[in-house]
Design an enzyme around this catalytic site. Structure first.
Site, PDB file in Angstrom:
ATOM      1  N   SER A  57       0.799  -1.236   0.000  1.00 45.05           N
ATOM      2  CA  SER A  57       0.000   0.000   0.000  1.00 45.05           C
ATOM      3  C   SER A  57       0.827   1.279   0.000  1.00 45.05           C
ATOM      4  CB  SER A  57      -0.952   0.012   1.202  1.00 45.05           C
ATOM      5  OG  SER A  57      -2.032  -0.856   0.985  1.00 45.05           O
TER       6      SER A  57
ATOM      7  N   LYS B  98       0.506   3.299  -3.072  1.00 43.12           N
ATOM      8  CA  LYS B  98      -0.681   4.136  -3.324  1.00 43.12           C
ATOM      9  C   LYS B  98      -0.333   5.622  -3.336  1.00 43.12           C
ATOM     10  CE  LYS B  98      -3.783   0.802  -1.057  1.00 43.12           C
ATOM     11  NZ  LYS B  98      -4.550   0.505   0.167  1.00 43.12           N
TER      12      LYS B  98
ATOM     13  N   TYR C 244      -2.455  -3.641 -10.821  1.00 45.57           N
ATOM     14  CA  TYR C 244      -2.460  -3.275  -9.396  1.00 45.57           C
ATOM     15  C   TYR C 244      -1.572  -4.209  -8.570  1.00 45.57           C
ATOM     16  CZ  TYR C 244      -4.256  -1.923  -4.800  1.00 45.57           C
ATOM     17  OH  TYR C 244      -4.364  -1.493  -3.511  1.00 45.57           O
TER      18      TYR C 244
ATOM     19  N   VAL D 296       1.291  -3.809   3.950  1.00 41.73           N
ATOM     20  CA  VAL D 296       1.155  -5.058   4.705  1.00 41.73           C
ATOM     21  C   VAL D 296       2.368  -5.983   4.583  1.00 41.73           C
ATOM     22  CG1 VAL D 296      -1.370  -5.032   4.750  1.00 41.73           C
ATOM     23  CG2 VAL D 296      -0.170  -6.182   2.858  1.00 41.73           C
TER      24      VAL D 296
END
Length: 309
Positions: free
Chosen positions: A65, A68, A193, A263
């Site tokens: 993440s 992002k 992604y 994570v």
């Protein structure tokens, strides 16, 4: 680049490592489940090129993440403020990062912010390019430029592992497609992604990217404005309000450093005007943040008065 070991940071790592026993690695992604929960490393990158570290900072991990924030910066440069925020919101959420609840209760079904999975999928969908490969190579080149490391790639093993188990992200994507927030093939978006999340680097690379954000998008070492100032400011604001999942409020109060976690156990910190931080500690708490990493940042912030508040 060489990074000198710091006695003080080593002491902080020894103190924070005690917290690894209370967390667990992200085994719901099989390839991440093999990480050593006792791993802990930190690098701090200063704008003059100096670096201090503790732990095995050469050990690589995937961004997850943390990517992002970087994809958001690229898409804002590609598309502009109005285009992006017409399609994804700017508000924090108290829900888990992979929740579908707010999509069902907000009309129109627009993700609340770019740091939750639904919002990140919409942002990744906006990366310019004629194919998955072209979009990914543009993002990867941007990452390499920020880290000043052309050897950065991605873990095909982790990407494949995530692609095969991304059932909830597929559900989010199909929901978004039903409500016209996405207009591309869901499997192609999952391919892009999962590769984005599997971009792989070490703590030093991550600290250098954090330093670019800390310096308002400028790379003092190359003399280049890598990210426009206003976009770097937007990204840092999201790091404060949404960067640590649904523990962002508590993190802002206790630590007060713009940060983004993943994570895999990575945390990128950007202390405004001062330095970038890269941390790797794969033992996670319930929110999906590195337990020992948060303790490390708490020790840093408290001892050096780093909170921006």
């Amino acid at each position: 680049m060489q990074c000198r070991s710091s006695k003080e940071l080593n002491e902080f790592v020894m103190e924070a490592r005690k917290f690894t026993q209370h967390g667990k690695v992200a085994d719901y992604i099989p390839a991440l489940g093999r990480a050593d929960p006792d791993d802990l490393a930190i690098a701090i990158h200063y704008p003059d090129g100096q670096c201090v570290s503790a732990g095995d900072i050469q050990k690589t991990f995937t961004l997850q993440s943390i990517s992002k924030v970087i994809s958001l910066a690229l898409v804002l440069m590609d598309r502009g403020f109005d285009y992006v925020f017409k399609r994804v919101g700017m508000e924090p959420t108290g829900d888990p990062f992979n929740s579908i609840i707010k999509l069902e209760t907000v009309n129109p079904a627009r993700p609340l912010n770019p740091m939750i999975n639904a919002g990140a999928l919409v942002v990744t969908h906006m990366i310019k390019g004629a194919s998955v490969e072209e979009k990914f190579q543009r993002l990867l080149a941007f990452v390499q430029e920020m880290a000043n490391d052309s050897t950065i790639g991605y873990s095909s093993e982790v990407a494949q592992s995530e692609f095969e188990t991304a059932h909830l992200n597929r559900a989010l994507a199909y929901f978004l497609k039903q409500h016209k927030s996405l207009d591309e093939d869901v499997e192609e978006l999952m391919n892009l992604y999962t590769k984005q999340c599997a971009i792989e680097m070490n703590c030093l690379d991550l600290a250098r990217i954090g330093m670019v954000f800390a310096m308002d998008g400028a790379d003092p070492l190359s003399g280049k404005q890598v990210i426009p100032i206003d976009i770097a400011r937007i990204c840092k604001t999201f790091m404060v309000t949404c960067g640590m999942y649904n523990a962002s409020g508590e993190f802002a109060i206790k630590i007060g450093i713009p940060a983004k976690s993943g994570v895999s156990g990575g945390i990128m910190g950007a202390v405004p005007g001062k330095f970038g931080i890269g941390i790797f500690g794969p033992s996670l708490n319930e929110q999906g943040n590195s337990m020992a990493g948060i303790r490390l940042l708490e020790l840093l912030s408290k001892n050096f008065h780093l909170s921006m508040f």
